[in-house]
Design a protein around this motif. Structure first.
Motif, mmCIF file in Angstrom:
data_model
loop_
_atom_site.group_PDB
_atom_site.id
_atom_site.type_symbol
_atom_site.label_atom_id
_atom_site.label_comp_id
_atom_site.label_asym_id
_atom_site.label_seq_id
_atom_site.Cartn_x
_atom_site.Cartn_y
_atom_site.Cartn_z
ATOM 1 N N ASP A 266 0.860 -1.186 0.000
ATOM 2 C CA ASP A 266 0.000 0.000 0.000
ATOM 3 C C ASP A 266 0.895 1.233 0.000
ATOM 4 O O ASP A 266 1.219 1.801 1.041
ATOM 5 C CB ASP A 266 -0.905 -0.012 1.230
ATOM 6 C CG ASP A 266 -1.915 1.131 1.209
ATOM 7 O OD1 ASP A 266 -1.924 1.913 0.237
ATOM 8 O OD2 ASP A 266 -2.678 1.254 2.188
ATOM 9 N N ASP A 272 -5.667 -0.020 0.247
ATOM 10 C CA ASP A 272 -5.603 -1.142 -0.696
ATOM 11 C C ASP A 272 -4.175 -1.320 -1.188
ATOM 12 O O ASP A 272 -3.302 -0.493 -0.957
ATOM 13 C CB ASP A 272 -6.581 -0.962 -1.859
ATOM 14 C CG ASP A 272 -6.373 0.343 -2.620
ATOM 15 O OD1 ASP A 272 -5.221 0.837 -2.656
ATOM 16 O OD2 ASP A 272 -7.353 0.882 -3.169
ATOM 17 N N MET A 273 -3.951 -2.426 -1.869
ATOM 18 C CA MET A 273 -2.601 -2.795 -2.270
ATOM 19 C C MET A 273 -2.302 -2.327 -3.692
ATOM 20 O O MET A 273 -3.086 -2.562 -4.620
ATOM 21 C CB MET A 273 -2.420 -4.310 -2.186
ATOM 22 C CG MET A 273 -2.718 -4.897 -0.818
ATOM 23 S SD MET A 273 -1.443 -4.479 0.379
ATOM 24 C CE MET A 273 -0.262 -5.777 0.049
ATOM 25 N N ASP A 274 -1.165 -1.678 -3.855
ATOM 26 C CA ASP A 274 -0.648 -1.311 -5.160
ATOM 27 C C ASP A 274 0.423 -2.323 -5.559
ATOM 28 O O ASP A 274 0.738 -3.237 -4.792
ATOM 29 C CB ASP A 274 -0.072 0.113 -5.104
ATOM 30 C CG ASP A 274 -1.050 1.097 -4.456
ATOM 31 O OD1 ASP A 274 -2.170 1.226 -4.975
ATOM 32 O OD2 ASP A 274 -0.695 1.708 -3.426
#
Length: 541
Positions: A266, A272-274
């Motif tokens: 994140d 959320d996850m990048d």
């Protein structure tokens, strides 16, 4: 001048838990990012004419240093034997003309060859691999890819551990086979395998992560797009959502060069996850990509941002390196660059900070791993240089290095041990004495062994950390080095640390299995009583 990622370069990627992922023969070349707009040649002249009639000077050395060091570090005359320099100089001139640069005055090629040959050794010095008696024995176990494909050429590119299964101390292995396009998990104790339909061609790295936030684990996959090095647009990043259940395949990044590594984090702190992706590419392709996960009205999507355009990125481990609460990442860039750099998170921009630069463009970087090796609360870098798939030569400096974090983004490089062809080094407490040891594996192409007869090789080693930060070398396997992928795990559930190493086959006739387990016996072994499956150290022999 180039190297391999560890397979990232020969065609894979150098090396992760993985690196047998894709050998990527790095082809090197002049840095495109530093090339000015195409300039004009002298009127009536041609590239060929300039190459053959470069300005002659009384002392050619200053011009040689300017020209040969104009795109990267000046190649050291000690990096190739004398007879190899004609070919290496020719390649250097070819890379320059192909790069589009016209801002450097090429010297006379024959003078460059003479300058290097007059300073080069007749042959390269081979490393000393002396070892001591092993304090522990490791039992060797082979695991075939499956009963139907043992005769196919396999290249295990990633070996990682999955979530623990019963018993709690045991782990399943997550495996990708780069050539076969397979991703599967296996239970090293029971031997069962589960293959996942990921729709991939040449997976270089696989990471288990909940990327879509549904509390179900997904697989994040780095797709090379070709088993051998090439410039193309068939690489990509693929997400296999809920891969243990109703698997859904989604392409997050496409139409790029060969992707060697992917990591999820994140980066913008929005919950959320990048994704950061290392595009190894080859000669004209390559770079770093940040895939920002943006919440949309119709679900979630990913916005791609290119952070760098250099070829050769191998690994991109994530950490908060500067302690500001935002996640950064560290990248190993091979090819002619041969650097370890931090990309510090400054919001949607990243600041590039050099941590280590190899002194020669043919250094052969193959992998990095972040770990607090000395227990002082910050992240050090375990770094390997062992790529021999470009020049097919073992270099004197090939081995395992520790980039020790001294604070203030300053790192001190220390060579821990020599190891020809080393592709992976991992920190692990193999003897359970409370400090970090090092497990390492190597892969040396057959052609390199033929080019340097008598080269000492070791396939898997254990560097035991003793008092005062010193290391004692133990040989776990002295078979032919064919491992570019490795992980640590408790494969037999007995509470100690075992090793799993992926096997790379250079030809179909050499392929017999895809994984080797080295099971830690956990106690001293009398050499005379060792069974045939246990490999003692070279000193014991």
């Amino acid at each position: 001048m180039v190297n391999l990622p560890s397979l990232c370069r020969f065609g894979l990627s150098a090396g992760h838990v993985l690196l047998l992922a894709g050998l990527a023969t790095t082809g090197g070349g002049c840095d495109r990012s530093s090339a000015p707009a195409t300039g004009d040649l002298p009127e009536g002249s041609s590239v060929a004419a300039v190459q053959s009639t470069g300005a002659r000077v009384t002392d050619p050395e200053p011009q040689i240093r300017t020209f040969c060091g104009g795109c990267h570090a000046l190649p050291s005359p000690q990096s190739f034997p004398r007879d190899d320099w004609y070919h290496e100089v020719q390649r250097g001139f070819d890379f320059y003309y192909q790069s589009g640069r016209r801002d450097l005055q090429p010297p006379v090629q024959a003078e460059v060859v003479r300058w290097y040959q007059s300073r080069a050794p007749a042959r390269l010095q081979l490393p000393d691999l002396s070892a001591t008696a092993a304090a522990r024995s490791f039992a060797r176990r082979e695991i075939a890819a499956d009963g139907k494909s043992v005769d196919a050429s396999v290249a295990v590119s990633f070996v990682g551990t999955l979530s623990p299964v019963a018993p709690a101390t045991q782990s399943r292995l997550l495996v990708s086979e780069m050539n076969a396009g397979r991703i599967y998990s296996l239970d090293p104790a029971a031997g069962d395998q589960i293959e996942y339909a990921a729709g991939v061609q040449n997976p270089a790295a696989v990471r288990e992560v909940d990327l879509d936030g549904d509390n179900l684990l997904d697989l994040l996959i780095a797709e090379l797009g070709s088993p051998l090095p090439a410039d193309h647009d068939r690489g990509g990043v693929i997400l296999l959502s809920d891969y243990r259940g109703a698997a859904r395949r989604q392409v997050l990044l496409e139409d790029v060069g060969r992707i060697a590594d992917v990591r999820a984090a994140d980066f913008d702190g929005d919950g959320d996850m990048d994704v950061v992706a290392a595009e190894f590419g080859w000669h004209t392709t390559g770079g770093l990509h940040l895939l920002w996960q943006d919440r949309m009205a119709d679900g979630s999507g990913f916005r791609s941002q290119r952070l760098d355009s250099r070829s050769g990125p191998i690994h991109v481990p994530v950490t908060d390196l500067d302690g500001d609460g935002r996640l950064d990442f560290v990248v190993l860039v091979s090819q002619e660059h041969e650097v370890v750099e931090a990309f510090l998170n400054r919001g949607e921009q990243f600041e590039r900070v050099p941590l280590f630069a190899a002194p020669d463009p043919s250094w052969g970087s193959s992998g990095i791993e972040l770990t607090d090796f000395d227990g002082d609360g910050d992240q050090d870098v375990l770094y390997t240089a062992g790529d021999a798939f470009d020049s097919y030569l073992i270099k004197p400096w090939h081995g395992i290095w520790l980039l020790r974090n001294e604070g203030g983004l300053k790192f001190q490089a220390q060579q821990i041990a020599a190891l020809p062809g080393v592709h992976r080094a991992l920190a692990a407490d193999l003897d359970q004495d409370g400090d970090q040891d090092i497990a390492a594996c190597a892969m040396v192409p057959a052609r390199a062994l033929q080019a340097q007869p008598g080269t000492p090789t070791q396939s898997v080693i254990w560097l035991e950390q003793t008092s005062g930060g010193q290391f004692t070398r133990h040989v776990i396997s002295d078979e032919r080095p064919i491992h570019a992928a490795m992980t640590v795990l408790d494969a037999d559930g007995d509470g100690d640390t075992d090793l799993a190493a992926g096997c790379f086959a250079e030809s179909r006739s050499e392929s017999r299995f895809s994984l080797l387990l080295f099971l830690n016996a956990g106690q001293p072994a009398a050499v005379a009583a060792l069974p045939s499956a246990v490999h003692e150290s070279a000193a014991d022999r």
